[in-house]
Design a protein around this motif. Structure first.
Motif, PDB file in Angstrom:
ATOM      1  N   LEU A 126      12.707   0.778  -3.124  1.00  0.00           N
ATOM      2  CA  LEU A 126      14.033   1.050  -2.559  1.00  0.00           C
ATOM      3  C   LEU A 126      13.958   2.141  -1.503  1.00  0.00           C
ATOM      4  O   LEU A 126      14.634   2.067  -0.466  1.00  0.00           O
ATOM      5  CB  LEU A 126      15.001   1.462  -3.675  1.00  0.00           C
ATOM      6  N   SER A 127      13.129   3.137  -1.760  1.00  0.00           N
ATOM      7  CA  SER A 127      12.971   4.222  -0.786  1.00  0.00           C
ATOM      8  C   SER A 127      12.389   3.691   0.516  1.00  0.00           C
ATOM      9  O   SER A 127      12.839   4.050   1.614  1.00  0.00           O
ATOM     10  CB  SER A 127      12.065   5.306  -1.370  1.00  0.00           C
ATOM     11  N   GLU A 167      19.869  -7.668   1.150  1.00  0.00           N
ATOM     12  CA  GLU A 167      19.158  -8.690   0.378  1.00  0.00           C
ATOM     13  C   GLU A 167      17.922  -8.092  -0.291  1.00  0.00           C
ATOM     14  O   GLU A 167      17.647  -8.371  -1.464  1.00  0.00           O
ATOM     15  CB  GLU A 167      18.759  -9.853   1.284  1.00  0.00           C
ATOM     16  N   ALA A 168      17.186  -7.275   0.442  1.00  0.00           N
ATOM     17  CA  ALA A 168      15.991  -6.658  -0.127  1.00  0.00           C
ATOM     18  C   ALA A 168      16.352  -5.754  -1.305  1.00  0.00           C
ATOM     19  O   ALA A 168      15.683  -5.767  -2.351  1.00  0.00           O
ATOM     20  CB  ALA A 168      15.253  -5.863   0.951  1.00  0.00           C
ATOM     21  N   ARG A 169      17.415  -4.953  -1.134  1.00  0.00           N
ATOM     22  CA  ARG A 169      17.854  -4.091  -2.249  1.00  0.00           C
ATOM     23  C   ARG A 169      18.251  -4.929  -3.454  1.00  0.00           C
ATOM     24  O   ARG A 169      17.939  -4.574  -4.599  1.00  0.00           O
ATOM     25  CB  ARG A 169      19.027  -3.216  -1.802  1.00  0.00           C
ATOM     26  N   LEU A 170      18.936  -6.039  -3.210  1.00  0.00           N
ATOM     27  CA  LEU A 170      19.365  -6.917  -4.294  1.00  0.00           C
ATOM     28  C   LEU A 170      18.162  -7.431  -5.080  1.00  0.00           C
ATOM     29  O   LEU A 170      18.173  -7.448  -6.323  1.00  0.00           O
ATOM     30  CB  LEU A 170      20.173  -8.087  -3.722  1.00  0.00           C
ATOM     31  N   TRP A 171      17.115  -7.835  -4.375  1.00  0.00           N
ATOM     32  CA  TRP A 171      15.912  -8.340  -5.044  1.00  0.00           C
ATOM     33  C   TRP A 171      15.257  -7.253  -5.887  1.00  0.00           C
ATOM     34  O   TRP A 171      14.857  -7.513  -7.032  1.00  0.00           O
ATOM     35  CB  TRP A 171      14.916  -8.869  -4.000  1.00  0.00           C
ATOM     36  N   VAL A 172      15.126  -6.075  -5.316  1.00  0.00           N
ATOM     37  CA  VAL A 172      14.462  -4.996  -6.054  1.00  0.00           C
ATOM     38  C   VAL A 172      15.294  -4.583  -7.269  1.00  0.00           C
ATOM     39  O   VAL A 172      14.747  -4.310  -8.350  1.00  0.00           O
ATOM     40  CB  VAL A 172      14.196  -3.794  -5.128  1.00  0.00           C
ATOM     41  N   GLU A 173      16.620  -4.527  -7.109  1.00  0.00           N
ATOM     42  CA  GLU A 173      17.481  -4.194  -8.248  1.00  0.00           C
ATOM     43  C   GLU A 173      17.360  -5.254  -9.339  1.00  0.00           C
ATOM     44  O   GLU A 173      17.335  -4.930 -10.531  1.00  0.00           O
ATOM     45  CB  GLU A 173      18.938  -4.059  -7.790  1.00  0.00           C
ATOM     46  N   ASP A 174      17.306  -6.522  -8.950  1.00  0.00           N
ATOM     47  CA  ASP A 174      17.107  -7.598  -9.936  1.00  0.00           C
ATOM     48  C   ASP A 174      15.767  -7.421 -10.650  1.00  0.00           C
ATOM     49  O   ASP A 174      15.653  -7.680 -11.856  1.00  0.00           O
ATOM     50  CB  ASP A 174      17.158  -8.965  -9.251  1.00  0.00           C
ATOM     51  N   PHE A 175      14.744  -7.019  -9.894  1.00  0.00           N
ATOM     52  CA  PHE A 175      13.423  -6.781 -10.503  1.00  0.00           C
ATOM     53  C   PHE A 175      13.494  -5.615 -11.483  1.00  0.00           C
ATOM     54  O   PHE A 175      12.922  -5.667 -12.570  1.00  0.00           O
ATOM     55  CB  PHE A 175      12.395  -6.492  -9.407  1.00  0.00           C
ATOM     56  N   SER A 223       0.835  -1.208   0.000  1.00  0.00           N
ATOM     57  CA  SER A 223       0.000   0.000   0.000  1.00  0.00           C
ATOM     58  C   SER A 223       0.868   1.257   0.000  1.00  0.00           C
ATOM     59  O   SER A 223       0.589   2.224  -0.732  1.00  0.00           O
ATOM     60  CB  SER A 223      -0.920   0.000   1.221  1.00  0.00           C
ATOM     61  N   GLU A 224       1.929   1.268   0.801  1.00  0.00           N
ATOM     62  CA  GLU A 224       2.830   2.419   0.844  1.00  0.00           C
ATOM     63  C   GLU A 224       3.532   2.608  -0.504  1.00  0.00           C
ATOM     64  O   GLU A 224       3.710   3.742  -0.971  1.00  0.00           O
ATOM     65  CB  GLU A 224       3.856   2.239   1.963  1.00  0.00           C
ATOM     66  N   GLU A 274       4.332  10.565  -5.903  1.00  0.00           N
ATOM     67  CA  GLU A 274       5.634  11.158  -6.198  1.00  0.00           C
ATOM     68  C   GLU A 274       6.089  10.936  -7.631  1.00  0.00           C
ATOM     69  O   GLU A 274       7.127  11.442  -8.038  1.00  0.00           O
ATOM     70  CB  GLU A 274       6.681  10.601  -5.224  1.00  0.00           C
ATOM     71  N   GLY A 275       5.355  10.145  -8.389  1.00  0.00           N
ATOM     72  CA  GLY A 275       5.671   9.955  -9.792  1.00  0.00           C
ATOM     73  C   GLY A 275       6.914   9.121 -10.065  1.00  0.00           C
ATOM     74  O   GLY A 275       7.472   9.188 -11.165  1.00  0.00           O
ATOM     75  N   VAL A 276       7.376   8.338  -9.078  1.00  0.00           N
ATOM     76  CA  VAL A 276       8.529   7.471  -9.300  1.00  0.00           C
ATOM     77  C   VAL A 276       8.035   6.101  -9.764  1.00  0.00           C
ATOM     78  O   VAL A 276       6.839   5.793  -9.687  1.00  0.00           O
ATOM     79  CB  VAL A 276       9.349   7.318  -7.999  1.00  0.00           C
ATOM     80  N   ASP A 277       8.980   5.274 -10.266  1.00  0.00           N
ATOM     81  CA  ASP A 277       8.564   3.926 -10.661  1.00  0.00           C
ATOM     82  C   ASP A 277       8.507   3.017  -9.433  1.00  0.00           C
ATOM     83  O   ASP A 277       8.918   3.398  -8.332  1.00  0.00           O
ATOM     84  CB  ASP A 277       9.473   3.352 -11.748  1.00  0.00           C
ATOM     85  N   LEU A 278       7.988   1.830  -9.625  1.00  0.00           N
ATOM     86  CA  LEU A 278       7.763   0.918  -8.500  1.00  0.00           C
ATOM     87  C   LEU A 278       9.067   0.549  -7.818  1.00  0.00           C
ATOM     88  O   LEU A 278       9.136   0.497  -6.583  1.00  0.00           O
ATOM     89  CB  LEU A 278       7.042  -0.351  -8.987  1.00  0.00           C
ATOM     90  N   ALA A 279      10.130   0.291  -8.590  1.00  0.00           N
ATOM     91  CA  ALA A 279      11.408  -0.086  -8.003  1.00  0.00           C
ATOM     92  C   ALA A 279      11.949   1.026  -7.118  1.00  0.00           C
ATOM     93  O   ALA A 279      12.442   0.782  -6.007  1.00  0.00           O
ATOM     94  CB  ALA A 279      12.419  -0.443  -9.091  1.00  0.00           C
TER      95      ALA A 279
END
Length: 872
Positions: A581-582, A597-605, A563-564, A572-577
């Motif tokens: 990350l924010s 690990e979480a950043r790694l997953w989002v970057e891979d996405f 939801s956040e 804010e008009g940013v993309d999902l990734a």
């Protein structure tokens, strides 16, 4: 067994048979968290152990309810399993259902066994459970307001109410009050939007009875989105079932809990009367055969003897029934001990029906029957014989049932157990042969995992034959069939499926200790700094597997974070990734490893690309996280990840080395020119010095000649040489050289070659250790398979010889076999999940429907959402 015999083996009436095939187990958690429980049905033992049964079942149900509440905020409205059964005409439960409700902080649930499918409609029993929870909440409030001691008197009162309310549930179920009808279907299938489809490979596991379904692997996971507008699809995404833990609960935990619940019920789902009669029959059999042990080599003659015993047992029970019927109609008023004496006297005096063998058996039955009477009438007062009619006839019905199945199952026991013993003797020989060989840590670990899996498979195959009923007449025949089945399943074993990453880590730790031990101290073996660093790195990966990966997957798909993320993208008009990350950076309570690990997953996405529509990106992200989580937790995937990360670090190091080499070559080329310049200048200097030396020598020679000539001026005819010019000085010569070749040039310094970073060194060593162990594991797997398959082949060819040497006990071992295979009737049921209903407590009309379909060895699970009477 003939149809007539089967009919005789039934309970005394249809209603009694239905009661034995039904149960209601109520579990309650009061507003203060105190547990209460009550169980009724399925035999006298369940009611005698009412609280224990209810508490054991409650823990299993609360595990599922708690997992769904924790991960998705959902309530478990109901769960259903259909119960497949072994062959036979005995009335057994056909459905297992669970329903629960919460009212005024009092939580209650009921687990019911019903003799017929459809007896319990999930919505009808849910309504009843809501009322029941409210009643208990009202009783609890009255207890609190009455100033009674809550923990003693209060809980006792609540316990009595729970028993009473559970009895009402049981009676109303028996009266079909919860049965659905055409107008009770509150959730129309056409209004259910399918959201997820999960496909799993499974096998029916008979290693324990009751059997169950064991999930082997997930073969497919697909997420769908309803045909809605973009904004509605985004809104729908916020309330769908998302997290891997919830999917795991729905797909695996629910499947496994069916067997676990049935096993807990089965432990008490029988009548103590039946056990007592079996004990008496076993004692009579031992007296009849003259020994508690029998030899399989004498199986043919043993069958004849046991068939004779079957006739005697049936005749004794029939005569026993006549004595009981005569007694209950006698009108006598006696104490319990006098009733017992009268019955024994009647048996002893009736020499026509009872000879020496039958007399002792009949008197044993009287003793056990009177124990049942004492349980019914605990106060020893004088009672009329007709008052005992119900209890005595109930006991006689059990005696007739036992007399009809006892010998048939005795012969089955001899065949199945002889086969089991022969196979396990072979297994023990196989184990002794391999364990006597010198094995390293990897081989030792793999051997025991392999052996345990093999043992489980053997139990499963043998258990399936016992469940289905063996048609073979001799252990050697059954042995041949079982060995064929074992070979087929055994050849499909994958070494990786037998181990967790924890197993691999355990072996690697031993290797590290062997390679990096600095000696033995007072507190044990000590490790070098490198060894300690390797152990710490391995611990990090264990933490990653056990804690970080599951939590990252669940947290990234939690409803709050999703939801956040949606709000951040839209506002804010940013993309999902970027939004993800924010948000990850704001997770201050999470450790550094989690964030990395979480950043790694989002970057891979992010790398896989995004779509213009947020709803599409959200669906892609959902699928991506589930795929990632599904791969990350296995032993193979972690070993591959360590190898991959070691490779990445090696590549990064090689990039530094290549950069250094390029820089080295440039500097070396410049230095080569400088060395050539310096060498040329040095050669010219040496040449100048040589020329100077020569010219100086000539100069000195001429000067000497001149001197000598001048010294002899009086000599006639002497020629005096001209005065020589002195040679040029070395300084002038150097000056000429300097004009063409400047003084010595200094070579450019060469930077040192980069050393292998410690982290990279650790990863590489960990990779090499694991790779080596994996290679050893594959080789050892082949070795074990070869040896065991050869043993199986030999066992199959020598089946008769292997089984004839076996002797079996017909004492406690036979009783335990009959307990599992016959007396505990639920052992003959295999629970298969069919349906689950989940509810959103914040929106009670929102219902999630989970359906389970089995086809072959594939289980398909469909998750859909709807509103009561309409679309979500």
């Amino acid at each position: 067994m003939s149809g007539q015999s089967r009919k005789k083996a039934q309970a005394p009436s249809t209603i009694e048979a239905i009661k034995m095939a039904s149960a209601s187990i109520l579990g309650v958690s009061t507003s203060r968290g105190n547990p209460l429980g009550s169980a009724i049905g399925s035999g006298s033992m369940m009611q005698q152990n009412s609280e224990a049964v209810a508490m054991n079942i409650s823990s299993l149900i609360f595990a599922i309810r708690g997992a769904l509440r924790r991960t998705e905020g959902l309530e478990l409205l109901s769960l259903e399993w259909n119960l497949d059964r072994a062959q036979g005409s005995e009335v057994l439960p056909e459905q297992l259902s669970i329903a629960g409700a919460l009212s005024n902080e009092v939580s209650s649930h009921v687990c019911v066994l019903s003799w017929e499918e459809g007896i319990v409609d999930p919505f009808k029993i849910d309504n009843h459970m809501q009322k029941l929870s409210k009643k208990l909440a009202d009783v609890e409030a009255a207890v609190v307001n009455s100033n009674l001691d809550y923990e003693t008197d209060g809980m006792a009162i609540l316990g009595k109410f729970a028993d009473r309310l559970n009895s009402v549930v049981f009676v109303e179920m028996m009266d079909r009050q919860f049965k659905g009808s055409w107008d009770s279907v509150q959730l129309k299938s056409e209004n259910i939007d399918e959201e997820s489809v999960i496909k799993l490979q499974y096998r029916d596991d008979f290693s324990t009875l009751p059997p169950g379904m064991t999930i082997l692997e997930r073969t497919d996971l697909r997420f769908d989105s309803p045909q809605l507008s973009e904004m509605d699809r985004i809104s729908h995404f916020k309330r769908r079932i998302l997290t891997p833990s919830a999917i795991e609960t729905i797909s695996s935990s629910v499947v496994n809990s069916g067997r676990a619940i049935l096993a807990e019920l089965n432990a008490y789902a029988y009548g103590i009367e039946e056990v007592d009669i079996v004990r008496a029959s076993i004692a009579a059999l031992v007296r009849f055969l003259g020994s508690e042990r029998v030899e399989i080599r004498e199986l043919d003659s043993l069958k004849k003897r046991t068939n004779e015993f079957a006739s005697l047992l049936t005749e004794t029970v029939d005569s026993f029934e006549m004595v009981i019927e005569k007694h209950v109609g006698s009108g006598l008023t006696l104490s319990l001990s006098e009733h017992k004496s009268t019955l024994n006297s009647e048996i002893e005096s009736d020499e026509t029906r009872f000879d020496g063998f039958k007399v002792e058996l009949a008197k044993d039955l009287v003793n056990h029957m009177m124990e049942s009477v004492k349980r019914e009438f605990p106060i020893d007062t004088k009672l009329r014989a007709w008052q005992l009619k119900s209890t005595m006839r109930y006991f006689v019905a059990y005696a007739k049932k036992v007399s009809h199945y006892f010998v048939e199952n005795l012969q089955q026991y001899l065949i199945v157990e002889a086969t089991r013993r022969a196979i396990f003797d072979t297994m023990q020989s196989f184990r002794d042969e391999l364990s006597s060989q010198e094995m390293g840590p990897t081989e030792t670990m793999q051997f025991y995992r392999f052996f345990d899996d093999l043992y489980s498979q053997l139990n499963a195959v043998i258990g399936k034959k016992a469940f289905e009923g063996s048609k073979q007449e001799h252990p050697a025949e059954l042995l041949s069939v079982i060995v064929s089945d074992i070979r087929a399943s055994f050849e499909k074993v994958d070494a990786w499926s037998l181990m967790s990453f924890g197993d691999v880590a355990q072996v690697v730790r031993l290797e590290i200790e062997n390679n990096h031990s600095t000696g033995v101290s007072e507190v044990g073996s000590t490790l070098s700094d490198t060894g300690i660093a390797l152990q710490n790195l391995l611990s990090d990966f264990e933490t990653l597997v056990a804690d970080v990966v599951p939590d990252v997957a669940d947290h990234l798909l939690s409803k709050a974070l999703i939801s956040e993320s949606i709000d951040t993208v839209q506002n804010e008009g940013v993309d999902l990734a970027e939004a993800l990350l924010s948000i990850i950076e704001k997770q201050s309570e999470k450790p550094a490893m989690w964030k990395a690990e979480a950043r790694l997953w989002v970057e891979d996405f992010r790398v896989q690309g995004t779509d213009d529509n947020l709803s599409t990106n959200l669906m892609d992200f959902l699928q991506f996280i589930h795929d990632k989580a599904g791969r990350r937790g296995t032993a193979r995937s972690i070993v591959e990840r360590i190898a991959s990360e070691a490779n990445v670090r090696e590549q990064e190091y090689q990039i530094l080395v290549r950069k250094w080499e390029q820089e080295y070559q440039v500097i070396e080329a410049e230095n080569a020119k400088i060395r050539a310049h310096n060498e040329k200048r040095e050669a010219l200097l040496q040449q100048a010095q040589s020329q100077l030396n020569e010219e100086t020598a000539q100069y000195e020679s001429i000067r000497e000649k001149r001197r000598l000539a001048q010294a002899s001026l009086d000599s006639t005819g002497v020629i005096i040489p001209d005065k020589p010019n002195p040679p040029r000085s070395m300084e002038s010569r150097i000056a000429d050289i300097d004009a063409e070749y400047s003084p010595d040039l200094s070579e450019n310094p060469i930077p040192p070659k980069p050393g292998l970073p410690q982290e990279t060194s650790l990863y590489v060593e960990l990779r090499e250790t694991m790779t080596q162990n994996v290679s050893m594991m594959n080789e050892y797997q082949e070795k074990m398979e070869t040896i065991f398959l050869e043993r199986l082949k030999q066992l199959q060819s020598d089946g008769s010889k292997a089984t004839e040497a076996i002797s079996l006990s017909i004492g406690d071992e036979l009783l335990e076999y009959l307990m599992v295979s016959v007396i505990r009737g639920l052992s003959r049921l295999l629970p298969r999940p069919t349906r689950a209903y989940l509810r959103n407590p914040d929106s009670p009309d929102t219902i999630y429907v989970v359906t389970y379909e089995q086809r072959g060895s594939e289980l398909t699970i469909r998750i859909g959402g709807s509103k009561m009477g309409g679309v979500v």
